[in-house]
Every structure is written in C-alpha cells, then in structure tokens.
Enzyme design. Sequence first.
Site, short mmCIF file in Angstrom:
data_model
loop_
_atom_site.label_atom_id
_atom_site.label_comp_id
_atom_site.label_asym_id
_atom_site.label_seq_id
_atom_site.Cartn_x
_atom_site.Cartn_y
_atom_site.Cartn_z
CG ASP A 230 41.14 60.25 17.09
OD1 ASP A 230 40.71 59.09 16.93
OD2 ASP A 230 40.51 61.14 17.66
CD GLU A 265 41.94 50.57 16.13
OE1 GLU A 265 41.65 50.25 17.31
OE2 GLU A 265 41.50 50.00 15.11
CD1 TRP A 266 37.69 55.73 18.71
CD2 TRP A 266 37.78 55.29 16.52
NE1 TRP A 266 37.98 56.91 18.05
CE2 TRP A 266 38.03 56.66 16.70
CE3 TRP A 266 37.80 54.76 15.22
CZ2 TRP A 266 38.29 57.52 15.64
CZ3 TRP A 266 38.05 55.62 14.16
CH2 TRP A 266 38.29 56.99 14.38
N GLY A 267 39.44 50.37 18.88
CA GLY A 267 39.37 48.92 19.04
C GLY A 267 38.80 48.19 17.83
CG ASP A 288 34.75 59.13 21.15
OD1 ASP A 288 35.69 58.38 20.88
OD2 ASP A 288 34.63 60.29 20.70
C1 GLA Z 1 37.63 61.03 18.52
C2 GLA Z 1 38.28 60.43 19.78
C3 GLA Z 1 37.89 61.27 20.99
C4 GLA Z 1 38.35 62.71 20.77
C5 GLA Z 1 37.76 63.26 19.49
C6 GLA Z 1 38.35 64.62 19.12
O1 GLA Z 1 36.25 60.90 18.57
O2 GLA Z 1 37.88 59.10 19.96
O3 GLA Z 1 38.45 60.74 22.17
O4 GLA Z 1 39.76 62.73 20.74
O5 GLA Z 1 38.01 62.39 18.39
O6 GLA Z 1 37.82 65.12 17.94
#
Ligand code: GLA
Length: 503
Positions: A230, A265-267, A288
Amino acid sequence: MGRRAPIDAPPRVARFDPFAGAPRLNSARRVGIRPGTELIHPLAATGARPLRFHVDGLPEGIAVDEEGTLRGRAPAAAGTHLLEVTATNELGEASATVELVVGEQLCLTPPLGWNSWNLYGPDVGAELIVRTAEAMVATGLRDLGYQYVNIDDHWHAERRAPDGSPLANARTFPDGIAPVAARVHELGLKLGIYSDAAHLTCGNCYGGYGYERTDAATYAAWGVDLLKYDYCYAPASAAEAEARYGAMGRALRETDRSIVLSVCEWGFRSPWRWAPAIGGSTWRTTPDIYDTFSWSPFGVRHIAWRTLRQADHAGPGRWNDPDMLLVGNHGRGRSSGVLRTPNQLRAPLRGRRLWRFRGLTDHQAHSHVTLWAMLAAPLLASHDLGASSELDLALLANPEVLAVDQDPLGASARRLPAPRGWWHLVKPLRDGGFALSATNLRRGERTSTLRLADVVAAGHSVTPTSGRWTVRDAWAMHDLGELDQLDVELPGHGSALLVCHPA
Ligand code: GLA
C-alpha cells in the site's frame, strides 16, 4: 422511456454445480513461476467426484497429487513446459494444455481469490483465514481456479521483533503466519499478506519502508505467495513511489519464493507506466471501492470507467486492478458498507458519515462481475465465503465467465460505439473469438442491438470473417446459434456477456 424491470426477476445466470457432471478443467492455461521456486498449483477441475488426474510433460521435480494440485520445485532454467492435463471421472474425461512458463513473470492470467478487507476490516486472524481457505474448497471455488487467500491490513503485532523482523499479532495469529500458510498450501491454495511503502500502513500498523529485505525474506520463510503493498504515509512523487515499490520488488525477487507484488497506490501516479518494470504484477487503478454502483469515485461504474481507460496497459503478468468484488457483502462490509464514508473524504467532513452504502442489487452485482471479467481484472471476492447465497456463488462460479477473465491472450476489454446509457465492450480472445458485453447503465429495462460487424469494423484485434458468428450466452451457458446481430433486453443496471466465434 424503458419499462421498469420487475424487481423480483433475478439475473439470468446458470447455477453451475462444481461437484456434478463430467470433468471440466478450469485452471489458468498459462502459469508463471520463477526458476527454482516452490510450485503449488491446483489444476482446478470440476465434476462428479472422485476425479483422477494425469499430466504428461511435467518437468523433473514437479508431481501431481491426488487432489489434482501440481507440487514441487520449478526447474532452475527459464523455459516453457507444455503440460498435457487429463481429468477423468465416471462420466467422462477432459483434457487441456497448460503452459508452465519458468521465468521472472508471475500472474500470466489475473489472480483469482479473496481478500479480507471489505467485509472484515481490521478483524483478521488465523481462524478467519483458515476458515475462508476451507470455504474456498467446500464451495468449489478452488476447482474453478480461485487460489489466493489474502490477509489485508492489521495482521501485525504492535511493533517489530527486536532484530527488526516482522511479527504477527500474538492474539489473532497465536502461532504466527507460517502455520496459516502451511494449512492454506495443504489445501492447494496460496496466501497473501499486506504491507505499506512507508513507516506505517493505512491502518497505522508498522510499514515496510527501510525493511524491504528483512520483510521479503521473512514473508518467504513464512510461505507467503503475494504481497499487497500500500502507499499511505508515503511521499506524493511518482519517482519516489517507483523507487519504493522498486526496492520491495527487488527484495521479493531476492527470495527463493515466487511472491506476487500487488501495487496499491490507487492509480494516482500512473502505476501502469512503471509497475511492470519493477516487478509489480497488478496495480490498483483507483481509490478504494465501496459497496455502491454509483458514478461517485468509489462506485462500481466510475471505477470500471476509469479502468477501461487503461485497457492498453493490461497483458499477461501486468493487470489493471479495479479493486475487490463486492458480491455477497450486501452493504454489510466494515470497510466498504453500511454508513461508511471513505477514509480519504472523512477528514474534511470532521468525522461525519454522509454516505450510506447499502450494497449492490442483484443486477448491479451481475454487472460488476461482468465488467471485471471483461477488464481482465483480478477477481478477489471479499465476503464471507461460507455464507454465500446461491446467487453469490452463481456470480462467482460461472466457468465460462471466469474463462473470459482468464483468457491467456490477456487483453482488457475496450469500448465500442454504443447508444447513450449503454456500454458495449469487446475483449479479444486467444482462440480468434471475442467476448462481447452490454451493460444497461440506466435504471429502466431497455433493449440494445449488438451488430457483430461493428466489432470487426472497430478493429480491436478481432479477425474479420464472412460476417456470421456462433454466439454463446456465457452467463446462461447456452448457445444462441449463428447470428450477425442480436437484440439484448436488459433490466436496469443489468448486463449480458456473449462469447462469439467465426461461424
Ligand atoms: C487502503 C487500501 C485498501 C486496504 C486498506 C487497509 O485503503 O487501498 O484496499 O488495504 O488500505 O488499511
């Protein structure tokens, strides 16, 4: 104006029984493994038990066990081994060729499995993970190709051991991670774990930054098969992200296991541009997912739309990851469900929760799986597998839909021109055919016409032919015949998924 779909009309999906009928081989047709590392690979056969397995072409050091799991150590030399696999039961026989590709690339098809985060949030422990692995076997999901059981955040002890090595929480993982991995492996499955490229994880447990080699070596010793890494508390710059993920990628490659690196890293820093080079097999394309079909940044439709834009970057060993599946959560998720406001938005709202995520309707869940399969996305269930409803299982366990996701060509779907309020997607398949999906993005029941000539005209690597196609409804698992176009009538937010081959 379209008519409203009757709310009690369920999605038209076959109820496939993984424990009945003649054998069928559902294993990924291409499997990547690093030289000299441990192989655990279920051949994933469904059908009436008992099933017997025979494999020709196995390299030395690898054998198939009674359950149909390939076990052993990959050859030290890079190269491709063609395995001729046969599964037999009292009703018949199924054969397939599985390519075992020994080299540095893992996940030659998108990973299939489960992750703890959406439903359980911080409440993970050994008992949950073993119970989930056992449910993956009992539901037949393993025999459909699901393999990974992934522990997300909060498995950690409060701090590392005095020598700096990672330690699991002694209350929730009383004997540590190794025996959990051993049980998961015994079932023919693989174990995933979670960390973060900073000093803390998103849940404020200790992160992996500066400890990459210690952590990778310990994960390998525990028997871990995948690391979701993450990016909370880490610097914004793309160069720094690439360096931090690169350090972990190198550390994982220095171990004697094949450990998949899943970049999270969410793109935000175009990971599709750099993740494959540093050893990442998947990368999240967005923040997420929450248990909603909405167009908001955390809804299924928006995430699918964002991920479609990165279609060119997907391929064997390199997958866009639009996050977990919500099937079966029905708004109950601790991290994605009832009265939940995404963490990223909570701070400016001073802790208030404004969104109510009540979960997906059956048709929305059906579209969710359709879109993820078309995107060649990792399919990670995130609900209580043991409490799956009949429809949850029908959505997760359709072998023809999974085969679209797992197609060895590894192409992601692209959009075709379509009327407003529709997505028509095409995904070329390795055998010269293509998968075609239609999603009704609006609420009311509507009809759309799919012209197969349009698919050829749009390019997308589909081979032009005489113009007639054999068309199969993948969800219903039945042939629709030879067609050049068809009208699909869909309820609000519903989808259809067709597999077409030149006639
Ligand atoms: C981030 C990630 C999620 C999850 C949480 C855990 O938000 O994007 O998928 O792994 O952390 O804390």
